[in-house]
Enzyme design. Structure first.
Site, short mmCIF file in Angstrom:
data_model
loop_
_atom_site.label_atom_id
_atom_site.label_comp_id
_atom_site.label_asym_id
_atom_site.label_seq_id
_atom_site.Cartn_x
_atom_site.Cartn_y
_atom_site.Cartn_z
N HIS A 145 0.84 -1.19 0.00
CA HIS A 145 0.00 0.00 0.00
C HIS A 145 0.88 1.24 0.00
O HIS A 145 1.79 1.36 0.81
CB HIS A 145 -0.91 0.03 1.23
CG HIS A 145 -1.79 -1.18 1.34
ND1 HIS A 145 -1.30 -2.42 1.71
CD2 HIS A 145 -3.11 -1.34 1.12
CE1 HIS A 145 -2.30 -3.29 1.69
NE2 HIS A 145 -3.40 -2.66 1.35
N LYS A 172 -1.84 -8.23 -4.10
CA LYS A 172 -2.68 -7.03 -3.90
C LYS A 172 -1.82 -5.77 -3.86
O LYS A 172 -0.80 -5.73 -3.16
CB LYS A 172 -3.46 -7.14 -2.59
CG LYS A 172 -4.30 -5.90 -2.27
CD LYS A 172 -4.85 -5.92 -0.85
CE LYS A 172 -5.59 -4.63 -0.55
NZ LYS A 172 -5.89 -4.47 0.89
#
Length: 255
Positions: A145, A172
């Site tokens: 992230h 992800k």
């Protein structure tokens, strides 16, 4: 057709993007209240954000609450995530405890998936964590992230490929856009991963209001899972889960 990962009755990487709803309560009462609410929504997966849980540094309390959650959620898959502060989470813990905590959670048999951050440690250490979680039949979502910027497309692809090489079942990446061009960069990387590097399902999103389209267009570009909020959002740009479901269904109907 890319790779498909099956978690209970949910297939990631096939058809309409699946919806995960984060639980962000700080104590057992709040979390169980959230669970009662999410069971009436259009979700596929529940994510327990344990970095929000005030007793996260007490392993036995975490395990006991997870057991209670598993019983209440019936057959809904559970993803457990400790998001570190440097990647947007609520708190920081030592690497040693991060590893101990995730292994203890895996050993309970009460979760289906665990999120491990790509940059939690050096590559070999991350690979070892994944291998140990796999011994408990846990599916690993490896994540990264960036709440400040959107790296270049090639860098986004490189990071997701690295996740696959380190043994992730699902890769992800979530980034913050500063312009619409950044949003296109993320979508382009997603599409290229789907077409050229489909060893695993992928989850991608561009955060904030600029990036909302990326939470909706997974079926078109290749992102297998999107996150919707039932109560409080755990990341900027998350949509309310039932509204999210309606839009995903509408887009899917015209494909």
């Amino acid at each position: 057709m890319g790779s498909i990962v099956k978690i209970r009755d949910v297939k990631l990487g096939e058809g309409i993007p699946k919806i995960a709803v984060p639980l962000v309560g700080s104590n057992e009462e709040e979390i169980m209240e959230e669970i009662a609410g999410v069971k009436t929504t259009k979700l596929d997966i529940v994510e327990w954000r344990i970095d929000y849980y005030k007793y996260v540094e007490e392993v036995e309390k975490v395990k006991k609450l997870l057991q209670k959650m598993r019983k209440n959620l019936n057959n809904i898959p559970i993803l457990v995530t400790f998001r570190t502060a440097k990647e947007g989470g609520k708190r920081e813990i030592s690497l040693e405890y991060y590893i101990e905590l995730n292994k203890a959670i895996a050993a309970t048999g009460n979760t289906d998936m665990i999120d491990i951050e790509l940059f939690a440690a050096e590559d070999e250490a991350v690979k070892k964590i994944v291998e140990e979680l796999h011994e408990y039949n846990i599916k690993v979502i490896m994540s990264n992230h960036d709440f400040h910027k959107t790296p270049h497309k090639d860098e986004l692809i490189s990071r997701m490929c690295r996740m696959q090489q380190l043994g992730a079942d699902i890769a992800k990446i979530a980034v913050m856009p500063c312009s619409t061009k950044d949003v296109l960069e993320l979508l382009s990387a997603t599409c290229e991963m789907k077409c050229k590097h489909n060893d695993t399902p992928i989850i991608t999103m561009s955060m904030g209001t600029l990036g909302v389209i990326t939470r909706l267009a997974g079926e078109t570009f290749g992102s297998a899972l999107t996150f919707g909020s039932a109560k409080a959002a755990s990341a900027p740009g998350q949509l309310e889960v039932n509204e999210l479901y309606k839009v995903l269904k509408l887009i899917s109907a015209y494909r």
